[in-house]
Design an enzyme around this catalytic site. Sequence first.
Site, short mmCIF file in Angstrom:
data_model
loop_
_atom_site.label_atom_id
_atom_site.label_comp_id
_atom_site.label_asym_id
_atom_site.label_seq_id
_atom_site.Cartn_x
_atom_site.Cartn_y
_atom_site.Cartn_z
N ASN A 16 53.54 34.49 43.74
CA ASN A 16 54.93 34.87 43.99
C ASN A 16 54.93 36.26 44.62
O ASN A 16 54.87 37.28 43.92
CB ASN A 16 55.72 34.85 42.68
CG ASN A 16 55.87 33.45 42.13
OD1 ASN A 16 56.68 32.67 42.62
ND2 ASN A 16 55.08 33.13 41.11
N GLU A 17 54.96 36.28 45.93
CA GLU A 17 54.85 37.52 46.69
C GLU A 17 56.20 38.26 46.72
O GLU A 17 57.22 37.72 46.29
CB GLU A 17 54.41 37.20 48.12
CG GLU A 17 53.03 36.55 48.23
CD GLU A 17 51.88 37.53 48.02
OE1 GLU A 17 52.10 38.63 47.48
OE2 GLU A 17 50.75 37.17 48.40
#
Length: 639
Positions: free
Chosen positions: A162-163
């Site tokens: 989850n950037e």
Amino acid sequence: MARLNLLEETRFEKLPVTVFPDEHVASAKVAQRIADLIRSKQQRGEMAVLGLATGATPVGVYAELVRMHREEDLSFRNVITFNLDEYFPMQPTAAQSYVTFMNENLFDHIDIDRKNIHIPSGTLPQEEIHDFCLAYERKIEALGGLDLQILGIGRTGHIGFNEPGSAPNSGTRLVTLDDLTRRDASRDFGGKENVPTKAITMGIGTIFKAREIILMAWSGKKAPIIKKAVEGEMSGEVPATYLQLSDNVEFILDADAASELTRFDTPWLVKDCAWDEALIKKAVIWLSKTVKKPILKLTEEDYNSHGMAQLVTEKGSAYDINIHIFNKLQHTITGWPGGKPNSDDSQRPERATPARKRVLIFSPHPDDDVISMGGTFIRLVDQGHDVHVAYQTSGNTAVWDDDVLRYMEFAIDFSKSIGEKNGELKSIYEGMRSFFEEKQPNQLDTQEIRNVKAFIRKSEAFAGARYAGLDDEHIHFMALPFYETGKTVKNPVTEADVELTMELLQKVKPHQVFAAGDFADPHGTHIVCFRIVVEALNRLRQKEEWAKDCWLWMYRGAWHEFETHEIEMAVPLSPQEVERKRNAIFKHQSQKDRPVFPGDDAREFWVRAEQRNRETAKSYDGLGLAEYEAMEAFVKWNF
């Protein structure tokens, strides 16, 4: 009362944090918690549903779980696992696959039912990914959710993949990887260009539903992002900050990863301190930089306004403290890194005697010596010391493949020019070309190729050391066995590595040893080499008198630099000495322009070194000390 003190000390921290001395102790504690959960579920006849992570961080946890399975009868028959993520596209048999990672580090060594293992698929047609992700979520929900989710954290602040920009309610999905994430993974793929641009990951919302969440982080490389995640404001720019919303999360850190949290970095802001010399020095330098004043201009008001009133109360006036710390910093500066002969050395970092010292510089890779302490190296030679340099590894993984062909072509042409038959050489060359044409990312080179790469780096190391002023008898190539695998992941250190190091130390019997203390090296080679040197010296100190008087100085520069408050010897460099150092670095032509393993710093090594050396000098100047062109910094190892 103790509880109140702890709350005050951690008041900047927005979620629970537990800090252990090192990652080994921390990993064992996390593994024990997982084992306790599994056993408690077994007693109730229930399944334990675990969310698992990959990467370097959980390796120690998995190793401990495997040990507990073998030695303590920990069974995994009642365990169901869901992995956080997988690269896309990715074959499950690939070396970089998280399927391979989990098998090698955990699943192949325990009694888990293979039907209970779930890892996102990297081989799906893209049009099927959406349905797969929904099904992944529903499987977790059907089992009542995750009992425990373990996490690492990326330097972008990502959890799973989850950037930055991920939503706090996001579910399992296909994502695009951040450039920094791909750079960090480049070593495993043989270059960033080979790292997939996408991955399938559990979402933050999925992670949140776990009944317990443990985020782990080790090493100083993670310290900046840990500070943001723990003490920063919630933001999509740092997805891990969303964990501040959870009542079920705990960060488990080693001391290095926790080092930038306020209670460790600037403890005077949150509690009364035990003011020893090291802490006073750190605090006064911090205050000087914070208020942008030279040390000798700091006032009582500056101290009182920045959480340091206790220091002034206990240790005297601001004036006295300023003078004391200024003098301590002044005494770290020396143009005589081997000691100044016939002088009072009571306030100098090195001893005056013997005037001509035997010096042994250990260089983990064939260029660390000139990159990190080239100016001091040259000065030690110029000042008449008996200087030796020892290259601990061949560096034979860090040469471009086309350089191998170029050197082979030179060898063939040279042998032809002197009338030598070169049929065998040509055959080897053609074999190398064929190998390179079919070579896969991170594939192990043939022995002949590794040899040529080692020869290239050896010739460059000779050139650099000769430029610094050494003759060939003072240049040593150790080729420590732990490194000679041709792989980016090296073999464990063995007794042979230590014994080879002891033999060289006994041969030289140095008064001074310099070794790389730059543990930010992304391959871990520096810290391995340093530990070998320390172990060898510790053994020798027990039985040989010369070793008891041998001082060990740590240098940095290739990957990192010492903080100003840590520096115990600062060697100033003139503009001419900076140029000489640069020329020594330039002898390493295979590392010029674009090294094979640049890490996350886009600058060339010579540029990094010069800029860091200038930054050190600028820091001293800002504190009110003399202005120099550049400085190399060293810290003495305390045996």
